[in-house]
Design an enzyme around this catalytic site. Structure first.
Site, mmCIF file in Angstrom:
data_model
loop_
_atom_site.group_PDB
_atom_site.id
_atom_site.type_symbol
_atom_site.label_atom_id
_atom_site.label_comp_id
_atom_site.label_asym_id
_atom_site.label_seq_id
_atom_site.Cartn_x
_atom_site.Cartn_y
_atom_site.Cartn_z
ATOM 1 N N GLY A 52 16.607 -19.151 -27.172
ATOM 2 C CA GLY A 52 17.712 -20.029 -27.536
ATOM 3 C C GLY A 52 17.126 -21.415 -27.670
ATOM 4 O O GLY A 52 16.162 -21.616 -28.401
ATOM 5 N N GLU A 53 17.649 -22.333 -26.919
ATOM 6 C CA GLU A 53 17.160 -23.704 -26.968
ATOM 7 C C GLU A 53 16.919 -24.139 -25.522
ATOM 8 O O GLU A 53 17.861 -24.243 -24.731
ATOM 9 C CB GLU A 53 18.212 -24.572 -27.659
ATOM 10 C CG GLU A 53 17.633 -25.601 -28.586
ATOM 11 C CD GLU A 53 17.087 -26.774 -27.811
ATOM 12 O OE1 GLU A 53 15.947 -27.184 -28.079
ATOM 13 O OE2 GLU A 53 17.801 -27.246 -26.907
ATOM 14 N N SER A 54 15.647 -24.369 -25.184
ATOM 15 C CA SER A 54 15.318 -24.533 -23.767
ATOM 16 C C SER A 54 15.991 -25.752 -23.134
ATOM 17 O O SER A 54 16.391 -25.699 -21.970
ATOM 18 C CB SER A 54 13.807 -24.563 -23.560
ATOM 19 O OG SER A 54 13.189 -25.483 -24.424
ATOM 20 N N CYS A 84 10.753 -16.640 -25.200
ATOM 21 C CA CYS A 84 10.882 -17.797 -26.093
ATOM 22 C C CYS A 84 11.372 -19.030 -25.333
ATOM 23 O O CYS A 84 10.629 -19.564 -24.519
ATOM 24 C CB CYS A 84 11.737 -17.442 -27.298
ATOM 25 S SG CYS A 84 11.292 -18.445 -28.727
ATOM 26 N N ARG A 115 6.241 -26.580 -26.812
ATOM 27 C CA ARG A 115 7.375 -26.072 -27.597
ATOM 28 C C ARG A 115 6.994 -26.064 -29.070
ATOM 29 O O ARG A 115 6.192 -26.872 -29.517
ATOM 30 C CB ARG A 115 8.600 -26.963 -27.381
ATOM 31 C CG ARG A 115 9.112 -26.902 -25.971
ATOM 32 C CD ARG A 115 10.229 -27.889 -25.769
ATOM 33 N NE ARG A 115 11.450 -27.430 -26.448
ATOM 34 C CZ ARG A 115 12.594 -28.104 -26.405
ATOM 35 N NH1 ARG A 115 12.676 -29.244 -25.786
ATOM 36 N NH2 ARG A 115 13.649 -27.615 -27.014
ATOM 37 N N ILE A 143 10.107 -17.023 -33.434
ATOM 38 C CA ILE A 143 11.116 -17.911 -34.017
ATOM 39 C C ILE A 143 11.012 -19.274 -33.329
ATOM 40 O O ILE A 143 11.373 -19.419 -32.165
ATOM 41 C CB ILE A 143 12.540 -17.330 -33.835
ATOM 42 C CG1 ILE A 143 12.622 -15.913 -34.441
ATOM 43 C CG2 ILE A 143 13.582 -18.257 -34.487
ATOM 44 C CD1 ILE A 143 13.924 -15.179 -34.145
ATOM 45 N N ARG A 144 10.473 -20.222 -34.040
ATOM 46 C CA ARG A 144 10.200 -21.545 -33.452
ATOM 47 C C ARG A 144 9.645 -21.378 -32.034
ATOM 48 O O ARG A 144 10.144 -21.945 -31.069
ATOM 49 C CB ARG A 144 11.463 -22.424 -33.463
ATOM 50 C CG ARG A 144 11.912 -22.756 -34.893
ATOM 51 C CD ARG A 144 13.067 -23.749 -34.931
ATOM 52 N NE ARG A 144 14.216 -23.291 -34.182
ATOM 53 C CZ ARG A 144 14.631 -23.773 -33.027
ATOM 54 N NH1 ARG A 144 13.997 -24.791 -32.473
ATOM 55 N NH2 ARG A 144 15.683 -23.290 -32.432
ATOM 56 N N HIS A 179 10.023 -12.795 -29.407
ATOM 57 C CA HIS A 179 11.315 -12.153 -29.104
ATOM 58 C C HIS A 179 11.146 -10.631 -29.015
ATOM 59 O O HIS A 179 11.366 -9.931 -30.011
ATOM 60 C CB HIS A 179 12.338 -12.489 -30.200
ATOM 61 C CG HIS A 179 12.903 -13.860 -30.100
ATOM 62 N ND1 HIS A 179 14.096 -14.137 -29.465
ATOM 63 C CD2 HIS A 179 12.425 -15.046 -30.524
ATOM 64 C CE1 HIS A 179 14.334 -15.427 -29.514
ATOM 65 N NE2 HIS A 179 13.340 -16.009 -30.154
ATOM 66 N N GLU A 181 13.004 -8.508 -27.825
ATOM 67 C CA GLU A 181 14.282 -7.797 -27.973
ATOM 68 C C GLU A 181 14.613 -7.558 -29.455
ATOM 69 O O GLU A 181 15.565 -6.853 -29.772
ATOM 70 C CB GLU A 181 15.416 -8.573 -27.278
ATOM 71 C CG GLU A 181 15.954 -9.810 -28.001
ATOM 72 C CD GLU A 181 15.054 -11.040 -27.922
ATOM 73 O OE1 GLU A 181 13.891 -10.923 -27.475
ATOM 74 O OE2 GLU A 181 15.508 -12.120 -28.341
HETATM 75 N N1 GLN Z 1 12.029 -23.809 -29.945
HETATM 76 C C1 GLN Z 1 12.966 -23.418 -28.927
HETATM 77 C C2 GLN Z 1 12.768 -24.246 -27.668
HETATM 78 O O1 GLN Z 1 11.802 -24.901 -27.506
HETATM 79 C C3 GLN Z 1 12.818 -21.953 -28.593
HETATM 80 C C4 GLN Z 1 13.203 -21.111 -29.777
HETATM 81 C C5 GLN Z 1 13.657 -19.738 -29.420
HETATM 82 O O2 GLN Z 1 13.993 -19.436 -28.266
HETATM 83 N N2 GLN Z 1 13.755 -18.887 -30.396
HETATM 84 O O3 GLN Z 1 13.615 -24.230 -26.830
#
Ligand code: GLN
Length: 195
Positions: A52-54, A84, A115, A143-144, A179, A181
């Site tokens: 998600g977004e840390s 992630c 990150r 993913i990112r 990921h 999952e």
């Molecule tokens: N780039 C996101 C972060 O630093 C992580 C991306 C993800 O969980 N798919 O939080």
């Protein structure tokens, strides 16, 4: 066995499905449950912190008052897998972006994360990964994604991509930069359940 999937933000349902599938594959009873309250953290046998977004996940962990109980249960030996964004949160040290955004890490694993380590052109991609855990490569969906730039003490690199560590393990903790999952392959979840 009750596996909690932290559900404050991010890719929750995919982990629930993959974990339930992995339990079935292993022929073990139990189920994945979503957790977002302290009393729920107290009642699980292991925890998955999803992507998600840390920064957001970290803030919501504090808003829900979960930080102390996650850290305490982890220190008592509860297995935790962070994927992630969850991988970022498992680390003891982070890059400038972690500092700048005031993202509070759980500091459970002796590793430093960056990150968006693959930024720019390679923001999202898939790659076949050789791991220490399995004979056959694992198809990683990035993913990112973050990566570990350093691991030390008892924290071990389990998979690398280019110059980065993308999976690490320490005692019953697992940090996965991609990921697992999303690849339709339950081997990492099965490995985690075996912890
Ligand atoms: N780039 C996101 C972060 O630093 C992580 C991306 C993800 O969980 N798919 O939080």
């Amino acid at each position: 066995m009750k596996i909690g999937v932290l559900s404050v933000q991010g890719a929750v349902s995919e982990h629930v499905e993959m974990t339930d599938g992995a339990l079935r594959d292993l022929g073990r009873s139990g189920s994945a449950v979503v957790v977002r309250r302290v009393d729920q953290i107290e009642g699980i046998d292991s925890l998955i912190i999803p992507g998600g977004e840390s920064t957001t996940i970290s803030r919501l962990i504090d808003r829900q008052g979960l930080r102390d109980s996650i850290i305490k249960r982890g220190q008592e030996g509860m297995p935790i897998m962070g994927t992630c964004a969850g991988c970022v949160l498992m680390a003891r040290a982070g890059d400038d972006d972690v500092e700048r955004t005031d993202t509070k890490l759980l500091s459970l694993m002796d590793m430093k994360v960056v990150r968006n380590a693959f930024g720019g052109q390679r923001e999202s991609f898939e790659a076949e990964l050789d791991t220490v855990l399995f004979e056959e490569p694992f198809h990683g969906v990035f993913i990112r994604a973050p990566a570990m730039t350093e691991v030390w003490e008892d924290c071990a690199a389990l998979a690398r991509l280019d110059e980065h560590v993308v999976m690490a393990g320490q005692a019953d903790f697992l940090a996965v930069a991609f990921h697992p999952e999303l690849s339709g392959d339950s081997r990492i979840h099965r490995y985690f359940l075996d912890l």
